[in-house]
Design an enzyme around this catalytic site. Structure first.
Site, PDB file in Angstrom:
ATOM      1  N   ARG A   1       0.880  -1.180   0.000  1.00 18.54           N
ATOM      2  CA  ARG A   1       0.000   0.000   0.000  1.00 18.54           C
ATOM      3  C   ARG A   1       0.908   1.218   0.000  1.00 18.54           C
ATOM      4  O   ARG A   1       1.573   1.507   0.995  1.00 18.54           O
ATOM      5  CB  ARG A   1      -0.896  -0.029   1.231  1.00 18.54           C
ATOM      6  CG  ARG A   1      -1.925   1.103   1.325  1.00 18.54           C
ATOM      7  CD  ARG A   1      -2.756   0.921   2.592  1.00 18.54           C
ATOM      8  NE  ARG A   1      -3.659   2.014   2.854  1.00 18.54           N
ATOM      9  CZ  ARG A   1      -4.929   2.058   2.440  1.00 18.54           C
ATOM     10  NH1 ARG A   1      -5.412   1.032   1.744  1.00 18.54           N
ATOM     11  NH2 ARG A   1      -5.701   3.088   2.724  1.00 18.54           N
TER      12      ARG A   1
ATOM     13  N   ARG B   1     -14.176  -7.246   1.668  1.00 23.63           N
ATOM     14  CA  ARG B   1     -12.738  -7.059   1.419  1.00 23.63           C
ATOM     15  C   ARG B   1     -11.974  -8.312   1.853  1.00 23.63           C
ATOM     16  O   ARG B   1     -11.076  -8.783   1.148  1.00 23.63           O
ATOM     17  CB  ARG B   1     -12.217  -5.841   2.197  1.00 23.63           C
ATOM     18  CG  ARG B   1     -12.628  -4.497   1.644  1.00 23.63           C
ATOM     19  CD  ARG B   1     -11.921  -4.188   0.327  1.00 23.63           C
ATOM     20  NE  ARG B   1     -10.488  -4.245   0.454  1.00 23.63           N
ATOM     21  CZ  ARG B   1      -9.741  -3.230   0.891  1.00 23.63           C
ATOM     22  NH1 ARG B   1     -10.322  -2.079   1.216  1.00 23.63           N
ATOM     23  NH2 ARG B   1      -8.435  -3.338   0.956  1.00 23.63           N
TER      24      ARG B   1
ATOM     25  N   HIS C   1      -6.866   0.914  -7.029  1.00 25.03           N
ATOM     26  CA  HIS C   1      -7.182   0.182  -5.799  1.00 25.03           C
ATOM     27  C   HIS C   1      -7.978  -1.070  -6.186  1.00 25.03           C
ATOM     28  O   HIS C   1      -9.172  -1.201  -5.887  1.00 25.03           O
ATOM     29  CB  HIS C   1      -8.007   1.078  -4.875  1.00 25.03           C
ATOM     30  CG  HIS C   1      -8.071   0.583  -3.454  1.00 25.03           C
ATOM     31  ND1 HIS C   1      -7.481  -0.597  -3.042  1.00 25.03           N
ATOM     32  CD2 HIS C   1      -8.658   1.119  -2.344  1.00 25.03           C
ATOM     33  CE1 HIS C   1      -7.697  -0.764  -1.756  1.00 25.03           C
ATOM     34  NE2 HIS C   1      -8.417   0.257  -1.303  1.00 25.03           N
TER      35      HIS C   1
ATOM     36  N   GLN D   1     -10.130  -3.338  -3.553  1.00 31.14           N
ATOM     37  CA  GLN D   1     -11.400  -2.754  -3.137  1.00 31.14           C
ATOM     38  C   GLN D   1     -12.496  -3.069  -4.155  1.00 31.14           C
ATOM     39  O   GLN D   1     -13.628  -3.400  -3.794  1.00 31.14           O
ATOM     40  CB  GLN D   1     -11.249  -1.246  -2.982  1.00 31.14           C
ATOM     41  CG  GLN D   1     -12.542  -0.519  -2.632  1.00 31.14           C
ATOM     42  CD  GLN D   1     -13.084  -0.912  -1.279  1.00 31.14           C
ATOM     43  OE1 GLN D   1     -12.420  -0.727  -0.271  1.00 31.14           O
ATOM     44  NE2 GLN D   1     -14.302  -1.447  -1.237  1.00 31.14           N
TER      45      GLN D   1
ATOM     46  N   CYS E   1     -16.136   3.185  -0.178  1.00 26.08           N
ATOM     47  CA  CYS E   1     -14.967   2.368   0.163  1.00 26.08           C
ATOM     48  C   CYS E   1     -14.395   2.688   1.539  1.00 26.08           C
ATOM     49  O   CYS E   1     -13.504   1.979   2.001  1.00 26.08           O
ATOM     50  CB  CYS E   1     -13.897   2.490  -0.919  1.00 26.08           C
ATOM     51  SG  CYS E   1     -13.316   4.173  -1.182  1.00 26.08           S
TER      52      CYS E   1
ATOM     53  N   ASP F   1     -16.601   8.262  -2.865  1.00 27.47           N
ATOM     54  CA  ASP F   1     -15.347   8.175  -2.119  1.00 27.47           C
ATOM     55  C   ASP F   1     -15.063   9.559  -1.543  1.00 27.47           C
ATOM     56  O   ASP F   1     -15.697  10.548  -1.932  1.00 27.47           O
ATOM     57  CB  ASP F   1     -14.213   7.725  -3.060  1.00 27.47           C
ATOM     58  CG  ASP F   1     -12.922   7.410  -2.326  1.00 27.47           C
ATOM     59  OD1 ASP F   1     -12.948   7.302  -1.084  1.00 27.47           O
ATOM     60  OD2 ASP F   1     -11.879   7.276  -2.994  1.00 27.47           O
TER      61      ASP F   1
END
Length: 965
Positions: A761, A950, A788, A791, A922, A882
């Site tokens: 990450r 997830r 991402h 996700q 998310c 988001d």
């Protein structure tokens, strides 16, 4: 030249010129106690851009502290035993602290050592030279600054861009964009020409700031990466296009030039005419002087092969070529590959070195020393390679203190390059055969050879005996003696191995039979299961001539391109011809067909589908992949199926599990790394893991290397691995050597040895790609600023749970066109979901991602980009949002709050969606900003199911990549 050295002692400061008498003023005792520090600028890297003074100092260095951006070639210029310390200082990567660097300089200087602080470019151009000098002053250490060529001046030159022009550019400014907030962009926007260093990571911000202060979007821009090196690359565009042009590319380190002078590049670039192609010569019509060496003589005459036509490579990537952008693997010996790689770089290729030969001294010097003592007894000395020349005269110098030869001894060489090597030793050859093959020497030898004594220094093993046999048969006495070895390297160069494994190599070049053999041996050692052969499936195998081609056929089963002229330039031309002949393959479109039972067989051919479907009288169907040339659809035979309501997919079948094995060992850096079928099967596997229908177990170890704070990603990955029976190591970068300057590729190689899988990450997608390149274990994108994907796996799983399927759904993403938007675009396209992105102007997804999504979607789904959130939400089954300011954008939060206010997901927007629509986020959510409290906690919200998924999606992903299913 008048250099100035400054020596600091507690009581006085002396300025001493280069005059020897003045130097004697200095106390030799002080010098012995404190040593001296040289701050050297290495220029662009490599010996060719190093000053003579810098080279002289490096040759006497006892301690070397070097930056990550300096060329590793320069480290070889130090004496044996020199202590070499990598102190990092690479932009965007953790480095040794400046305080620690200062301490090391003082420590080694006070120990009486000659210390070299090697910096890229010039020590005083955006470097920390001043801080290091102050530390040396305070400690009373002597120092000297050795200037270097700054990339700010040389990179534009090597790209054929003048920084000044009587009308276009009467001035220019050099700026570092490492910290954009500290720059007066208003003033810079008014200047004619800007040269920006350290701007690879902040290019979008540079463009936004300049345009925001009035600079036209049509202003020309050039981005020059690795200026002056073989892999130099140049992107040319405008302020409005350059970000899109370079998206996904590795830019660092680069120099950015902005201004009208960039347009002059096209007028100052030499573009040679394309090479003329001639028919293959008949065997008896091969031009004299260009024959390819036989495999035997190749171990002796590799250096006799002609290199590129110029010993001085061009300074910029200027030629338009079929090789532009192609990755070429070069297998020549490391000491012989530089000119060939330079030439490939001139043509725009990315040359990667994989030496398949090592040239080293012979096992023993005894035999050669004995014959050197008998040189006066010989009539001829025969040398068939530059290696033989170099090693013979080096040994002669060692034994006798000079390279003088007996006056009666005559010299015969094979090839122009060998002759040139001999001339460097101060001798002209007495005989050079007209063909560049050792075997031709006996055929053309001047006069009779009967009774002559011939000394033949040659490679220790692997050569052919034709020359010796022919001369001996004619009455000569030939004494062979080993002068060097040509052997197979122990291991494959890491860069080359990674490029092969990741299928990034377009061609492999071979200049001798022995390199083919060694190439295969090295890869077989690396991959004993012979899986390396699959890495070459779509790779061009290129040979310098017939004998090397035979070796390619023997060891690799094929040869795709063979040089017509048996030289390295001919090898390049054969590559150009091969790539020019390749027709880009169009990806097939998939059509769903309903087959109607017929009384008689019918055949339907589809150009798009590239297949032939035969319907037999009994209703059975046979499909064969064909190269169809036209589209014939019989309406009475085949109909297109209209989209039907999705139904719940069956549980994971053995077939799906078998197909998931294809993911074993792969990386997931982007949603685009998956096919539509793989994504579908992966989601089914996640659903079955969640339902407890399958429970793979292992003892694998997952490493979590997180440069960004995380709750869901960290916990979900950890929980998923524990559910698989594995272990988790939390690799906080701040407590690893990464934070002290260890290069990413070194960290990657080490983690590869300890871990089974790695989730990263981080901020920059390019850092992720570096880990992927140097790690053999699977690497997962746990979030970057660009994508991402994990996700989105959970997002699609959630939608599938609610609606029973994905094809035909419409997902509306409302907000910033960021990494989430990118992955949603690709993931929806793969799964047949119509995707609509509503984002303000200037905040929309990258154009190349949109284009890729539309390419993937084809006719199955629609990709829509709009600035109208209401239009995007109309009738959508999924509403997604988001945060408006992600990590790293905190400084823009206030401005973004105003820009994105109309893009809030609230009850009014939800009312425009489908009555059964679900809302996803998310997380973390900023309630009252991008989403209202009542929507987040309302009946349409599936945010918490989405968060749980997830874990299940990542469990399925890791199980697949690790081969546990």
């Amino acid at each position: 030249m008048n250099r100035c050295s400054y020596f600091y002692v507690p009581s006085a400061t002396l300025s001493i010129s280069d005059n020897h008498s003045l130097r004697q003023v200095l106390s030799s005792e002080i010098m012995a106690q404190t040593g001296k520090v040289f701050l050297i600028g290495s220029g662009l890297g490599g010996e060719r851009y190093l000053t003579i003074q810098a080279r002289e100092v490096l040759a006497t260095a006892e301690v070397l502290l070097y930056d990550a951006l300096t060329d590793g070639e320069l480290q070889t210029l130090t004496p044996e035993g020199c202590l070499q310390l990598n102190v990092g200082k690479r932009g965007g990567q953790p480095s040794m602290t400046q305080k620690e660097i200062n301490r090391l300089l003082v420590k080694h200087c006070q120990a009486g050592k000659q210390v070299v602080r090697l910096k890229s470019g010039d020590p005083f151009i955006f470097g920390r030279g001043q801080a290091e000098i102050r530390a040396l002053q305070e400690a009373g250490c002597a120092f000297e600054v050795v200037p270097g060529l700054s990339s700010a001046l040389t990179a534009p030159l090597l790209a054929n861009i003048p920084l000044t022009d009587p009308t276009m550019s009467r001035s220019f400014a050099v700026v570092t964009a490492h910290e954009p907030d500290g720059i007066n962009w208003r003033s810079l926007a008014e200047l004619e020409t800007l040269v920006i260093l350290m701007g690879a990571r902040t290019l979008p911000e540079i463009v936004r700031r300049l345009q925001g202060h009035g600079r036209s979007g049509q202003t020309p821009v050039a981005v020059i990466r690795w200026a002056g090196r073989p892999d130099q690359r140049i992107w040319e565009g405008t302020l409005s296009t350059i970000v899109e042009q370079t998206q996904g590319e590795l830019l660092s380190p680069c120099v950015i030039v902005i201004g009208d002078v960039v347009r002059l590049r096209q007028y100052l670039t030499y573009v040679p005419p394309p090479p003329e192609l001639t028919p293959d010569p008949a065997p008896d019509q091969v031009a004299i002087g260009v024959s390819e060496p036989e495999p035997a003589a190749q171990s002796e005459t590799d250096d006799a092969l002609l290199a590129s036509k110029s010993d001085s490579p061009m300074i910029a990537t200027t030629e338009r070529s079929e090789l532009t952008g192609k990755t070429i693997l070069v297998t020549r010996a490391a000491t012989q590959a530089s000119q060939f790689m330079d030439r490939l770089a001139e043509l725009g290729a990315i040359a990667i070195e994989m030496p398949a030969l090592e040239i080293v001294p012979p096992t023993s010097w005894v035999a050669l020393d004995r014959e050197i003592a008998r040189l006066p007894q010989y009539d001829w000395l025969v040398l068939t390679s530059a290696n033989a020349v170099e090693y013979f005269f080096e040994r002669l110098q060692t034994l006798r203190g000079s390279t003088r030869l007996p006056s009666r001894l005559q010299l015969a060489v094979v090839g122009d390059k060998t002759a040139a090597a001999l001339r460097k030793e101060g001798f002209d050859p007495d005989f050079v055969p007209p063909e560049f093959v050792a075997d031709s020497l006996a055929a053309y030898f001047p006069g009779g050879v009967d009774g002559l004594r011939v000394l033949f220094p040659r490679v220790e093993s692997g050569g052919r005996d034709v020359l010796v046999r022919d001369l001996t048969s004619k009455g000569a006495e030939v004494v062979e003696v080993a002068v060097y070895q040509s052997r197979c390297p122990e291991a494959v160069a890491p860069d080359a191995l990674a490029a092969l494994q990741n299928r990034r190599v377009d061609a492999v070049t071979f200049a001798s039979s022995k390199t083919v053999k060694h190439f295969c041996q090295m890869l077989e050692r690396s991959q004993p299961d012979s899986s390396w052969q699959n890495w070459l499936d779509d790779v061009c195998i290129a040979s310098i001539g017939p004998q090397t081609s035979k070796a390619c056929e023997d060891f690799l089963g094929r040869v795709d391109a063979e040089a017509r002229e048996y030289t390295l330039e001919g090898l390049i031309q054969s590559l150009e011809v091969w790539f020019a002949s390749r027709t880009p393959r169009r990806e097939a479109s998939v059509l769903e067909l309903e087959v109607v039972k017929l009384d008689e067989p019918e055949t339907v051919e589809f150009t798009e589908l590239a297949s032939k479907t035969t319907v037999e009288a009994d209703g059975s169907v046979t499909e064969t992949i064909v190269e169809a040339t036209e589209l014939i659809i019989a309406p009475e035979t085949v109909e297109l199926i209209e989209p039907v309501e999705a139904v719940e997919a069956p549980a994971t079948s053995p077939e799906i599990i078998s197909k998931m094995s294809a993911l074993k060992g792969r990386d997931l850096l982007s949603m685009a790394d998956l096919s539509s079928e793989e994504l579908e099967d992966l989601l089914q596997l996640a659903a079955d893991l969640k339902a407890g229908k399958i429970a793979p177990k292992s003892s694998k170890i997952l490493g979590l290397l997180f440069y960004k704070a995380s709750t869901r990603t960290r916990v979900s990955f950890s929980a998923a691995m524990y559910r698989l029976g594995g272990q988790v190591l939390d690799l906080n970068p701040t407590v690893t050597q990464v934070s002290r300057g260890e290069p990413l590729q070194d960290t990657a190689r080490v983690l590869d040895r300890y871990l089974d899988i790695l989730a990263i990450r981080t901020f920059d997608q390019k850092d992720l790609e570096t880990f992927s390149e140097y790690c053999k274990v699977p690497v997962i994108n746990a979030l970057t600023d660009f994508e991402h994907p994990c996700q989105v796996l959970a997002d699609l799983q959630t939608a599938k749970e609610v609606f029973g399927g994905l094809a035909g759904l419409t997902l509306a993403y409302i907000g910033d066109g960021n990494n989430m938007a990118h992955s949603l675009l690709l993931g929806c396209a793969l799964s047949g979901v119509n995707v609509r992105i509503a984002a303000p102007e200037g905040y929309q997804p990258y154009a190349n991602v949109i284009e890729k999504a539309r390419e993937i979607a084809g006719d199955r789904s629609e990709v829509t980009i709009t600035t109208d959130p209401g239009a995007a939400a109309d009738g959508a089954q999924v509403l997604y949002t988001d945060v408006w300011a992600s990590m790293g954008q905190e400084g823009e939060a206030e401005n973004r709050m105003q820009v994105f206010q109309p893009y809030q997901v609230n009850q009014e927007l939800v009312s425009r969606a489908d009555s059964q629509a679900i809302v996803l986020h998310c997380l973390p959510a900023h309630r009252g900003e991008e989403i209202t409290e009542d929507v987040l906690e309302g009946e349409h919200s599936r945010v918490w199911d989405q968060a749980e998924n997830r874990m299940h999606a990542q469990q399925a992903l890791m199980a697949s990549l690790l081969g546990l299913v």
